[in-house]
Each structure stands twice: as C-alpha cells, then as structure tokens.
Design a protein around this motif. Sequence first.
Motif, PDB file in Angstrom:
ATOM      1  N   HIS A   1      -9.541   3.331 -38.271  1.00 47.77           N
ATOM      2  CA  HIS A   1      -8.131   3.475 -38.593  1.00 47.77           C
ATOM      3  C   HIS A   1      -7.443   2.161 -38.238  1.00 47.77           C
ATOM      4  O   HIS A   1      -7.870   1.473 -37.303  1.00 47.77           O
ATOM      5  CB  HIS A   1      -7.487   4.606 -37.791  1.00 47.77           C
ATOM      6  CG  HIS A   1      -8.063   5.957 -38.065  1.00 47.77           C
ATOM      7  ND1 HIS A   1      -7.625   7.105 -37.444  1.00 47.77           N
ATOM      8  CD2 HIS A   1      -9.072   6.357 -38.898  1.00 47.77           C
ATOM      9  CE1 HIS A   1      -8.317   8.153 -37.873  1.00 47.77           C
ATOM     10  NE2 HIS A   1      -9.206   7.718 -38.757  1.00 47.77           N
TER      11      HIS A   1
ATOM     12  N   ASN B   1      -9.631   3.061 -33.478  1.00 46.26           N
ATOM     13  CA  ASN B   1      -8.343   2.739 -34.077  1.00 46.26           C
ATOM     14  C   ASN B   1      -8.055   1.272 -33.800  1.00 46.26           C
ATOM     15  O   ASN B   1      -8.093   0.822 -32.647  1.00 46.26           O
ATOM     16  CB  ASN B   1      -7.246   3.619 -33.482  1.00 46.26           C
ATOM     17  CG  ASN B   1      -5.876   3.270 -34.026  1.00 46.26           C
ATOM     18  OD1 ASN B   1      -5.672   3.154 -35.236  1.00 46.26           O
ATOM     19  ND2 ASN B   1      -4.913   3.071 -33.129  1.00 46.26           N
TER      20      ASN B   1
ATOM     21  N   ASP C   1      -5.685  -1.449 -33.184  1.00 43.11           N
ATOM     22  CA  ASP C   1      -4.280  -1.609 -32.818  1.00 43.11           C
ATOM     23  C   ASP C   1      -4.053  -3.004 -32.252  1.00 43.11           C
ATOM     24  O   ASP C   1      -4.882  -3.901 -32.439  1.00 43.11           O
ATOM     25  CB  ASP C   1      -3.852  -0.517 -31.835  1.00 43.11           C
ATOM     26  CG  ASP C   1      -4.697  -0.511 -30.554  1.00 43.11           C
ATOM     27  OD1 ASP C   1      -5.373  -1.537 -30.274  1.00 43.11           O
ATOM     28  OD2 ASP C   1      -4.678   0.505 -29.832  1.00 43.11           O
TER      29      ASP C   1
ATOM     30  N   ASP D   1      -3.411   3.564 -36.667  1.00 43.28           N
ATOM     31  CA  ASP D   1      -3.442   5.024 -36.840  1.00 43.28           C
ATOM     32  C   ASP D   1      -3.487   5.479 -38.300  1.00 43.28           C
ATOM     33  O   ASP D   1      -3.452   6.678 -38.563  1.00 43.28           O
ATOM     34  CB  ASP D   1      -2.252   5.696 -36.135  1.00 43.28           C
ATOM     35  CG  ASP D   1      -2.305   5.523 -34.630  1.00 43.28           C
ATOM     36  OD1 ASP D   1      -3.400   5.697 -34.054  1.00 43.28           O
ATOM     37  OD2 ASP D   1      -1.257   5.207 -34.025  1.00 43.28           O
TER      38      ASP D   1
ATOM     39  N   ILE E   1     -13.039   9.154 -34.538  1.00 48.10           N
ATOM     40  CA  ILE E   1     -12.565   7.989 -33.803  1.00 48.10           C
ATOM     41  C   ILE E   1     -13.016   8.074 -32.350  1.00 48.10           C
ATOM     42  O   ILE E   1     -12.930   9.131 -31.708  1.00 48.10           O
ATOM     43  CB  ILE E   1     -11.021   7.886 -33.892  1.00 48.10           C
ATOM     44  CG1 ILE E   1     -10.613   7.444 -35.292  1.00 48.10           C
ATOM     45  CG2 ILE E   1     -10.465   6.927 -32.848  1.00 48.10           C
ATOM     46  CD1 ILE E   1     -10.981   6.007 -35.625  1.00 48.10           C
TER      47      ILE E   1
END
Length: 278
Positions: free
Chosen positions: A129, A70, A72, A132, A253
């Motif tokens: 991702h 993911n 982020d 998310d 993931i």
Amino acid sequence: MLFKSLLFASTASATCLHGLSMFKRAAGSENGTVEVNTFGYGPENGPFNWASLAPENEACKAGTNQSPINIDATIGAAADRPVVDIPEQAVEFENLGTTIEVIVNGTTSFAGTDFRLVQFHMHTPSEHHINDEFYPLEIHMVHQGVLDNTKLAVIALMWEVSASESDPLIAGLSSSLDAIATPGTKTSIEGGLDFSGVLAKIESSDILQYSGSLTTPPCAEGVTFLIVKDPLEIGVADFNAIKKIVKFNSRFIQNTLGGDNMLAVGANSGAVAANATR
C-alpha cells in the motif's frame, strides 16, 4: 532492441522464488506444463498457515522484516537509480496457480551491484500500500545478484484501472491470457514484449527503497524492494481478464519494519484485556 541506460528496480511476488537458481524452480513436465505451487491464499494453505506447510517457511511467522508493508513517510528514497538492459526476446508466459508470470532475461545495475532480471509476476490486488492506498494490480520484477545469487531485488510496479488503453506491457500479454487460463499451463510469446511504458514510468516516478522479505513462502528476508510510486495504467477489459485468472493472491500487510511478526501480534490479541480482568 536493447533498452539501455533506463531506470529500473525491485520488489517481491506471489512466486518470488520461481526462476531463481538459489531456489529450486518448479519443474515442467514432458507435455509442456509447469508445476503448480503448493501454497495458496485460502483458509488452510494461505498466509496465516504458510509456516506450517514446510519447515523452511519459519520466517513467515517469525520474521520481523516481512513484506509487503504500507509505504509511508518512514520509507526513504532509493539510494540510486537502477540501470536496466532488456534485449528483444521471446518470453514464456506461465500460470503457476498462485500467480501468472513471465520468464524474461535482462540485466540491472543498482547501487554498485549487477542483477539479473529473471521473471515478473502479478498480484491482485496490490500487496504493498502507498500511504494506505492499495491498487488493483501490482507487478513484481524479480532480480538475482549476478556474482552473489543470494542477493535479491524486486521492482514493484503499481497499476490503476483506466478508461484508456493498457500500457504496452499489458497489451502485449492480453492475447495470450486464454492460453494460460488453467493452472499449470504455459505458452511462448515469440514477438516479445514492449517495456517502453514501464521504463518511462520508472524514469519519471519517485522510487522508494526498503529491505524486506519474499511475500510468498519461504518469506526469506534481506530482499531489496524498490517501489515505483506512480502507477501505470491498465484497461478495464485487460484487468478483468487478468483478475479472473489470478484471482486473489495478496499477502496481508505486515508490521512496521523491525516490529513483531503479525502472526505473533494476532496470537496475543486480547491477552492484555483478558489478563486485566483476572
């Protein structure tokens, strides 16, 4: 035509090894077919069991910097803007069973290293991702170091379904999808492909960078991923046609970079609670 001084970068795929000289490429047969991959995405040949398919796949269950992840706030901006040249050329479009890919030649300069673009392939849905959110399609443009072929870099392109027409790259593939609908088949696209929309998106989008792994066996680490944050557009009909061929081919993931392999996490699931009740 040469797409010069245009920005590009990296990521990995359902067949990140294919077309790379540092790994054995799937061999074609005399009747013009290509070898189908032996791994897959089912209960027994899928990501949970890749490590048992071959000894060289050990990193799939033991690696601690595995992809996809993911994306982020902990993943920073790319160190540099890659520069890519892609000459006009005929390309080969192939169905490897686990993905569909295009063999294409180009050169990319990134952070002082020259890379050779060797292929791009597709994952449905996206493997990475972003905050998310997953996307319907992800394309990995796989590069190999020119002087050191152990250096791998992958451009990850996200795609969202749109009521508008597909980006020219996808539009250029759509008429050839029927020819590679069966695993093991391939076809030539003599007129080449139009990368202009992809390159324009890379020029305008934020690009994020991390060091991860191939997202398919042998899950080798040390792969530079450059994630193009803003998605491109694919029309509904083109997406449905691609999805019917590719089907599901996304690895789950992975853990935070440096954290325990997710298979080790899964193996220990419930152990703390069980010990507490004894």
